[in-house]
Design a protein around this motif. Structure first.
Motif, PDB file in Angstrom:
ATOM      1  N   PRO A 154       3.032   1.688  -4.142  1.00 40.30           N
ATOM      2  CA  PRO A 154       2.915   2.537  -5.341  1.00 40.30           C
ATOM      3  C   PRO A 154       3.445   3.949  -5.155  1.00 40.30           C
ATOM      4  N   ASP A 155       3.542   4.412  -3.894  1.00 45.00           N
ATOM      5  CA  ASP A 155       3.942   5.799  -3.666  1.00 45.00           C
ATOM      6  C   ASP A 155       4.600   5.927  -2.304  1.00 45.00           C
ATOM      7  N   LEU A 156       5.580   6.816  -2.208  1.00 43.90           N
ATOM      8  CA  LEU A 156       6.288   7.080  -0.958  1.00 43.90           C
ATOM      9  C   LEU A 156       6.250   8.582  -0.715  1.00 43.90           C
ATOM     10  N   GLU A 157       5.494   8.998   0.283  1.00 43.72           N
ATOM     11  CA  GLU A 157       5.306  10.412   0.584  1.00 43.72           C
ATOM     12  C   GLU A 157       6.498  10.939   1.422  1.00 43.72           C
ATOM     13  N   TYR A 158       6.680  12.262   1.439  1.00 44.07           N
ATOM     14  CA  TYR A 158       7.874  12.872   2.030  1.00 44.07           C
ATOM     15  C   TYR A 158       8.024  12.521   3.511  1.00 44.07           C
ATOM     16  N   THR A 159       6.928  12.571   4.266  1.00 43.39           N
ATOM     17  CA  THR A 159       7.027  12.247   5.701  1.00 43.39           C
ATOM     18  C   THR A 159       7.525  10.831   5.895  1.00 43.39           C
ATOM     19  N   ALA A 160       6.987   9.899   5.096  1.00 43.17           N
ATOM     20  CA  ALA A 160       7.435   8.508   5.183  1.00 43.17           C
ATOM     21  C   ALA A 160       8.895   8.381   4.749  1.00 43.17           C
ATOM     22  N   LEU A 161       9.298   9.121   3.724  1.00 44.87           N
ATOM     23  CA  LEU A 161      10.688   9.093   3.273  1.00 44.87           C
ATOM     24  C   LEU A 161      11.626   9.571   4.373  1.00 44.87           C
ATOM     25  N   LEU A 164      16.974  -1.948  -0.429  1.00 47.78           N
ATOM     26  CA  LEU A 164      15.659  -1.772  -1.023  1.00 47.78           C
ATOM     27  C   LEU A 164      15.553  -2.570  -2.321  1.00 47.78           C
ATOM     28  N   ALA A 165      14.355  -3.101  -2.581  1.00 47.74           N
ATOM     29  CA  ALA A 165      14.142  -3.893  -3.798  1.00 47.74           C
ATOM     30  C   ALA A 165      12.744  -3.634  -4.338  1.00 47.74           C
ATOM     31  N   GLY A 166      12.589  -3.847  -5.656  1.00 46.19           N
ATOM     32  CA  GLY A 166      11.270  -3.764  -6.277  1.00 46.19           C
ATOM     33  C   GLY A 166      10.691  -2.366  -6.339  1.00 46.19           C
ATOM     34  N   LEU A 167      11.545  -1.356  -6.427  1.00 42.05           N
ATOM     35  CA  LEU A 167      11.059   0.022  -6.462  1.00 42.05           C
ATOM     36  C   LEU A 167      10.467   0.354  -7.831  1.00 42.05           C
ATOM     37  N   GLY A 179       0.806  -1.206   0.000  1.00 36.63           N
ATOM     38  CA  GLY A 179       0.000   0.000   0.000  1.00 36.63           C
ATOM     39  C   GLY A 179       0.843   1.261   0.000  1.00 36.63           C
ATOM     40  N   ARG A 180       0.153   2.370  -0.178  1.00 36.77           N
ATOM     41  CA  ARG A 180       0.825   3.667  -0.203  1.00 36.77           C
ATOM     42  C   ARG A 180       1.384   3.975   1.185  1.00 36.77           C
ATOM     43  N   VAL A 181       2.635   4.401   1.251  1.00 34.82           N
ATOM     44  CA  VAL A 181       3.266   4.742   2.521  1.00 34.82           C
ATOM     45  C   VAL A 181       3.310   6.270   2.614  1.00 34.82           C
TER      46      VAL A 181
END
Length: 565
Positions: free
Chosen positions: A497-504, A523-526, A463-465
């Motif tokens: 599908p998506d990595l938001e700035y706070t999660a990053l 990290l894999a599967g990006l 899911g979206r992080v």
């Protein structure tokens, strides 16, 4: 010359396009089904609409106007092939409440009603213009299943008093249920016999003569029996007198708009909610899609156009649509047939239809409303997803206990809460490798033989992080790290599908902390978007190509080379 021909052709094309698609492609084979369904639906909706008019404190003929005009207009502009548009119990109650709240001593009730119905239509048209139909997308399939079942229970309970020949002041579902039990000793035996006979006759015809118009036969039998055997002498109630005649044109008083618009807004919301729910509930896969904004337009036009003839606010009726569908309707022609019979009733057939026993009408409604309750659908949902089973049950309970509008609102809220819970509490899997393959899958009791690798922990978030669940991801990862203390942590982002700035930012901080504790993060599967986000940050520079891999298989292969080397 050619230009004139092209203009003529284009003009003709525009004229053709103005004709509803179902009319231009209508099949003669549908006619017998639509005639039967429209007739049967008329037998149900006409008496009910008259009753709803009295619920709103209006003359019974208002109910007939609310069948005739909205049904014709919707048939020309709506999406649904079988939706039967007139008034409903909820709309009648809301209308009556709004009319009683208006203090207009110098104005007739009809003037207030015309203004109210017109405002409802304007609100629906404005909502269509603003493309607000997306609101209906919050009603999921499980919610619809629960909605239909709840409505089925409400309709059946509402008809039982007519089947028993008893009367009491209607209230909530529980109140009505308790009242029925209390009034059973006062039931009319003759009415019960007529009702039971009609139910068995309906069921028998449906089973042994499925192609016969069973409800129409039963209605005709009820009217004939009333006339031939004088059943009214035994206390069996009839539908009653229906006034003849066409309505006069009524004009609104826009000075009332300021007082009426809040109530009109609530009625418009109820009309739209019931219309979409009923339209979607009875749509078949091969039929046109129910476009919510087009439905707003169609119901808006139906209310605006019918308001000048003294009609109540209208919308899609669930019970009558159920009868229309089950009776075999193939197209909106069935609604035009219903409207045509209503017109004949207003002019010619009122005395005849007025002879119909109330118990006959109740039997038809009950038999066809039972089909709205599908325990099998609930079992299927439960087997697939328990969360969505809760949605369905919530919709059922809410409709039964709170009414249609509040029930749908509660169901939508439950759906949104459940959806938010899934977003905030995302899935996180520990992966193992299926022996002899390159397939990595979540570890489970069903596959204890899956391979793991000493010093390596593979986790796959799904899911979206983003900021709502990033902290929860961290909390879920921490116990796995504590139990294994891996040399390398591989995060498989193939399901992200998506990595938001706070999660990053949290991921960057987690990588620094783990590095200081002796655990290397790979990290894999990006996907491309997530990879670009990471590469534009300090994390991308720190990991480099050495710690970012196309898939988990390559990452594990590299880990084994380092470990074995």
């Amino acid at each position: 010359m050619n230009t004139r021909k092209e203009s003529a052709i284009n003009g003709n094309a525009q004229k053709v396009n103005m004709v509803p698609e179902w009319i231009s492609s209508y099949s003669k084979a549908y006619l017998k089904y639509d005639l039967t369904a429209g007739s049967i639906t008329a037998a149900v909706v006409i008496p009910k609409a008259m009753a709803y008019a009295t619920v709103a404190g209006l003359p019974v003929q208002i109910g007939l106007y609310t069948v005739l005009f909205p049904m014709i207009i919707y048939a020309l502009f709506g999406c649904s092939r079988v939706l039967s548009v007139s008034t409903t119990t909820t709309l009648a109650i809301l209308t009556g409440a709004e009319l009683s709240n208006i203090n207009a001593a110098n104005l007739s009730v009809m003037t207030v009603l015309v203004t109210l119905t017109l405002l409802v239509g304007f609100i629906l048209l404005l909502a269509s213009l603003l493309r607000l139909g997306f609101i209906a997308n919050f009603i999921s399939e499980p919610v619809l299943i629960g909605f239909k079942a709840g409505i089925g229970l409400v309709i059946i309970l509402d008809q039982i008093p007519k089947l028993l020949g008893i009367h009491f002041i209607k209230g909530t579902f529980i109140h009505n249920l308790v009242s029925i039990v209390e009034f059973i000793p006062h039931s009319s035996l003759a009415t019960i016999i007529i009702g039971v006979v009609m139910i068995f006759l309906l069921i028998g015809l449906e089973h042994y003569l499925p192609k016969a118009p069973a409800p129409l036969i039963v209605v005709a039998a009820g009217i004939a029996g009333m006339g031939i055997f004088h059943l009214y002498n035994y206390g069996i109630e009839q539908v009653g007198f229906i006034p003849r005649g066409l309505p006069d044109i009524e004009l609104p008083n826009f000075a009332l708009a300021q007082q009426l618009w809040p109530g009109a807004l609530g009625i418009a919301l109820m009309s739209f909610t019931e219309t979409i729910a009923a339209g979607r509930a009875f749509a078949k896969g091969e039929e046109p899609i129910i476009y919510t904004n087009k439905e707003l337009l169609a119901t808006g036009l139906a209310n605006v156009g019918s308001s000048f003839f003294g009609a109540m606010p209208s919308g899609g009726g669930t019970s009558q649509t159920a009868v229309n569908r089950i009776a075999g309707a193939r197209s909106p022609m069935a609604s035009l047939v219903t409207a045509g019979i209503t017109l004949l009733t207003m002019i010619l057939l009122a005395p005849l239809l007025g002879l119909m026993p109330q118990a006959t009408l109740a039997a038809v409604v009950i038999v066809y409303s039972i089909g709205l309750i599908q325990p099998k659908d609930f079992r299927v949902i439960l087997n697939v997803r328990r969360t969505e089973f809760i949605w369905a049950v919530s919709a059922l309970v809410a409709v039964v206990l709170l009414g249609t509008l509040k029930g749908i609102i509660v169901a939508i809220i439950v759906s949104l809460i459940a959806l938010a819970q899934q977003i905030v509490d995302p899935a996180l899997h520990v992966l193992g490798r299926k022996p002899g393959t390159n397939v990595f899958r979540p570890q489970s009791k069903e596959h204890p033989e899956d391979e793991t690798f000493p010093g390596l922990l593979i986790l796959r978030p799904e899911g979206r992080v983003f900021f709502l669940n990033a902290a929860q991801f961290g909390e879920k990862i921490r116990p796995f790290l504590a139990n294994i203390s891996p040399r390398v942590l591989i995060l498989d982002f193939s399901g992200v599908p998506d990595l938001e700035y706070t999660a990053l930012k949290m991921l960057i901080e987690a990588e620094k902390r783990l590095s200081s504790e002796g655990t290397s993060v790979w990290l894999a599967g990006l996907n491309t978007e997530v990879l670009n986000v990471i590469n534009r940050s300090e994390l991308g520079k720190k990991l480099g190509r050495e710690r970012m891999y196309f898939n988990v298989e390559l990452a594990v292969k590299k880990y084994q080379e380092i470990t074995n080397g």
